[in-house]
Design a protein around this motif. Structure first.
Motif, PDB file in Angstrom:
ATOM      1  N   LEU A  43      -0.734 -11.451   4.288  1.00 32.97           N
ATOM      2  CA  LEU A  43       0.623 -11.206   4.309  1.00 32.97           C
ATOM      3  C   LEU A  43       1.583 -11.917   5.201  1.00 32.97           C
ATOM      4  O   LEU A  43       1.113 -12.241   6.427  1.00 32.97           O
ATOM      5  N   MET A  88       3.712 -12.100   7.538  1.00 32.27           N
ATOM      6  CA  MET A  88       4.207 -11.345   8.610  1.00 32.27           C
ATOM      7  C   MET A  88       3.467 -10.913   9.737  1.00 32.27           C
ATOM      8  O   MET A  88       2.327 -10.829   9.361  1.00 32.27           O
ATOM      9  N   ASP A 147       4.977  -5.706  11.430  1.00 35.43           N
ATOM     10  CA  ASP A 147       5.895  -5.749  10.229  1.00 35.43           C
ATOM     11  C   ASP A 147       4.911  -5.249   9.092  1.00 35.43           C
ATOM     12  O   ASP A 147       5.310  -4.478   8.280  1.00 35.43           O
ATOM     13  N   GLN A 148       3.590  -5.465   9.165  1.00 34.68           N
ATOM     14  CA  GLN A 148       2.707  -5.273   8.286  1.00 34.68           C
ATOM     15  C   GLN A 148       2.487  -3.730   8.184  1.00 34.68           C
ATOM     16  O   GLN A 148       2.495  -3.186   7.096  1.00 34.68           O
ATOM     17  N   LYS A 149       2.496  -3.282   9.277  1.00 32.60           N
ATOM     18  CA  LYS A 149       2.234  -1.779   9.368  1.00 32.60           C
ATOM     19  C   LYS A 149       3.392  -1.168   9.077  1.00 32.60           C
ATOM     20  O   LYS A 149       3.288  -0.104   8.228  1.00 32.60           O
ATOM     21  N   ASN A 150       4.653  -1.516   9.120  1.00 33.84           N
ATOM     22  CA  ASN A 150       5.668  -0.980   8.802  1.00 33.84           C
ATOM     23  C   ASN A 150       5.937  -0.950   7.219  1.00 33.84           C
ATOM     24  O   ASN A 150       6.314  -0.102   6.581  1.00 33.84           O
ATOM     25  N   TYR A 151       5.554  -2.010   6.687  1.00 34.64           N
ATOM     26  CA  TYR A 151       5.524  -2.391   5.210  1.00 34.64           C
ATOM     27  C   TYR A 151       4.455  -1.379   4.639  1.00 34.64           C
ATOM     28  O   TYR A 151       5.123  -0.748   3.612  1.00 34.64           O
ATOM     29  N   GLN A 187       6.072   2.233   4.578  1.00 33.06           N
ATOM     30  CA  GLN A 187       7.183   2.361   3.611  1.00 33.06           C
ATOM     31  C   GLN A 187       6.914   2.099   2.171  1.00 33.06           C
ATOM     32  O   GLN A 187       7.522   2.650   1.213  1.00 33.06           O
ATOM     33  N   ALA A 188       6.230   1.229   1.966  1.00 36.30           N
ATOM     34  CA  ALA A 188       5.845   0.593   0.547  1.00 36.30           C
ATOM     35  C   ALA A 188       4.705   1.069  -0.063  1.00 36.30           C
ATOM     36  O   ALA A 188       4.529   1.418  -1.161  1.00 36.30           O
TER      37      ALA A 188
END
Length: 144
Positions: free
Chosen positions: A89, A91, A95-99, A102-103
């Protein structure tokens, strides 16, 4: 004592100091990683029904597209769900962990799913070629 002998002694001191510093830093990293794993691990055994619930949920979510769900494993009282992706990804790791949280993690609104896990922690891992090199996030379980 010759200049070359003194130079070798000084160089030896620098090398030893560097090795000691590097090993101290590595030990800190290992302890930090172990602490994170310990914080999310459970002593309770993971049931087959919990693994099946995770597999059922994720297989249906990744039936099409370039991301492939590769199954869940019970490790140290947690469930790890693995997803292979075609490329990294674009990012940073945070940011990958947050993604992932969340997603990809099941939402807290999926009460039936979370109840099937019976409080067992769930982590979602993504990787490109080798499972050893995953980026992962711990999913928030609203029943715990």
């Amino acid at each position: 004592m010759s200049n070359s002998t003194q130079l070798l002694k000084n160089l030896k001191g620098v090398v030893i100091g560097t090795v000691v510093l590097a090993s101290t830093m590595l030990t800190g990293c290992i302890q930090s990683n172990a602490a994170e794993k310990f914080a999310y691990s459970s002593t309770a055994p993971v049931s087959e029904s919990a693994i099946k619930a995770v597999n059922s949920s994720f297989y249906t979510n990744f039936a099409a597209g370039g991301w492939y769900y590769k199954g869940a494993e019970a490790i140290n009282g947690t469930i790890n769900a693995y997803i292979q992706i075609p490329s990294r990804l674009d990012m940073n790791q945070s940011d990958q962990k947050n993604y992932l949280r969340q997603a990809i993690c099941p939402s807290t609104a999926k009460k039936e799913f979370w109840n099937q896990l019976q409080g067992i922690p769930l982590s979602v891992h993504i990787y490109t070629y080798n499972k050893k090199f995953t980026v992962y996030a711990h999913c928030e379980n609203p029943t715990v």
